[in-house]
Enzyme design. Structure first.
Site, short mmCIF file in Angstrom:
data_model
loop_
_atom_site.label_atom_id
_atom_site.label_comp_id
_atom_site.label_asym_id
_atom_site.label_seq_id
_atom_site.Cartn_x
_atom_site.Cartn_y
_atom_site.Cartn_z
CB CYS A 243 7.68 -0.47 26.49
SG CYS A 243 9.61 -0.19 26.56
CG HIS A 328 8.15 -4.84 29.06
ND1 HIS A 328 7.89 -5.28 27.92
CD2 HIS A 328 9.23 -3.89 28.80
CE1 HIS A 328 8.45 -4.45 26.72
NE2 HIS A 328 9.52 -3.66 27.40
CD GLU A 330 5.81 -8.16 28.54
OE1 GLU A 330 6.86 -7.55 28.14
OE2 GLU A 330 5.15 -7.07 29.07
#
Length: 359
Positions: A243, A328, A330
């Protein structure tokens, strides 16, 4: 209590609020996920923003103890069409309203969120205020997010280490999400978190195997004074940028960034791997992107693109073990389609060992 969302254009939307004590200004943005409100309100990337949720019912599973992305609320306020007064989940410890009351986080309900999102899509992310008194509204003294030191507000001020038996990863904190740390720890990495303004020498003393440049709020050019250090660090150690970290690495190695009219915020953003043509559903939260035409004069190769608007979603360096993603991997909230990014990064770290790329 009657309350209003007032846009900088002057347009006003009426709703209800239970916990208003003062006017709250911020940049109004929208989030398209059906779930994940707890992660959103605690994600440092939302610092200073008034978040409009497009899904019509928010709060139905309450607030639990394990889904926070930071230790405190980060969003400036929440705007919903309808909220559930109770949290219907066995892990819920309180309702969304109770949490917002506890932390004095404005929760504006009964808003025509479809109309608000339409305005944002047409006119872009913009200043707005949540107020109970229209006569008080004035944007003259509001400080735009582009002029606030947002990263400094959310970054850690100390060095903290989490033990593990795997490779040692230094996580440079521009406003990292807890789930990024968890993704490294579950792979048995030793992780050291350092402030965003850490020096090259301090990182060198930590003797890392790799670096992770985290997510965070705002315009990457707000901290362009950090670019020489970022360049030196990423030239020395295998690196992953996520990001804001992706944008900072792009800038440090010669690319440019720009602001989107309205950002990507949701758990359902489709991206395509330009090498395999595989499509991933990803979680995203950003206002800025890397300009594709700026890559021509750099050593970056684009690896991912957004299917909706064609914007750059990932890069790899042609000669150095550096990879970046705008999304992202994750997740939290969102799908874990791109979790393999962490595996690829750990593979880069393992292949390089502690050997420096060049002095």
């Amino acid at each position: 209590m009657k309350a209003y969302l007032v846009l900088a254009t002057g347009e006003t939307f009426a709703g209800e609020i239970a916990n208003a004590k003062e006017d709250v200004y911020g940049e109004v943005v929208f989030f398209t996920g059906m779930t994940g409100y707890q992660e959103v309100l605690s994600d440092p990337s939302f610092k200073g923003q008034l978040v409009v949720f497009t899904y019509p019912l928010i709060g139905n599973y309450g607030i639990n103890a394990s889904d926070f992305e930071s230790k405190e609320p980060q969003a400036a306020g929440l705007i919903v069409s309808e909220q559930s007064e109770e949290g219907h989940h066995y892990e819920a410890t309180q309702s969304l309203q109770q949490f917002c009351d506890q932390h004095q986080l404005p929760l504006l309900t009964g808003i025509d969120t479809r109309a608000v999102v339409k305005r944002i899509r047409e006119q872009g992310d913009m200043p707005a205020v949540i107020t109970t008194d229209l006569s008080r509204v004035s944007f003259e003294e509001w400080v735009p997010l582009s002029e606030r030191a947002l990263v400094d507000e959310v970054s850690t001020k100390k060095v903290e280490t989490f033990e593990g038996n795997g490779p040692h990863i230094v996580l440079i904190d521009y406003g990292f999400k807890q789930s990024i740390l968890n993704s490294l720890l579950k792979r048995d990495c030793q992780v050291t978190i350092v402030p965003y303004d850490v020096s090259f020498e301090v990182v060198q003393e930590l003797n890392p195997d790799g670096l992770l440049f985290s997510n965070g709020p705002g315009d990457p050019k707000q901290i362009e004074d950090r670019l020489p250090t970022i360049y030196r660090l990423a030239s020395t150690y295998p690196s992953l940028g996520i990001c804001l970290g992706h944008q900072l690495l792009a800038l440090a190695f010669g690319a440019d960034t720009e602001k989107l009219r309205f950002g990507h915020r949701g758990a359902n953003q489709p991206v395509i791997n330009l090498k395999s043509n595989r499509v991933y559903m990803t979680s995203q939260n950003h206002s800025y992107v890397v300009k594709e035409d700026s890559l021509q004069r750099t050593d970056w190769d684009a690896t991912f693109k957004n299917i909706n608007d064609g914007s750059i979603e990932g890069l790899t360096h042609k000669y150095l073990p550096i990879q970046t993603v705008q999304f992202h991997p994750e997740a939290h909230p969102g799908p874990s389609d791109s979790d393999e990014i962490f595996h690829s990064f750990i593979d880069d770290v393992a292949a390089k060992g502690r050997e420096k790329t060049y002095a």
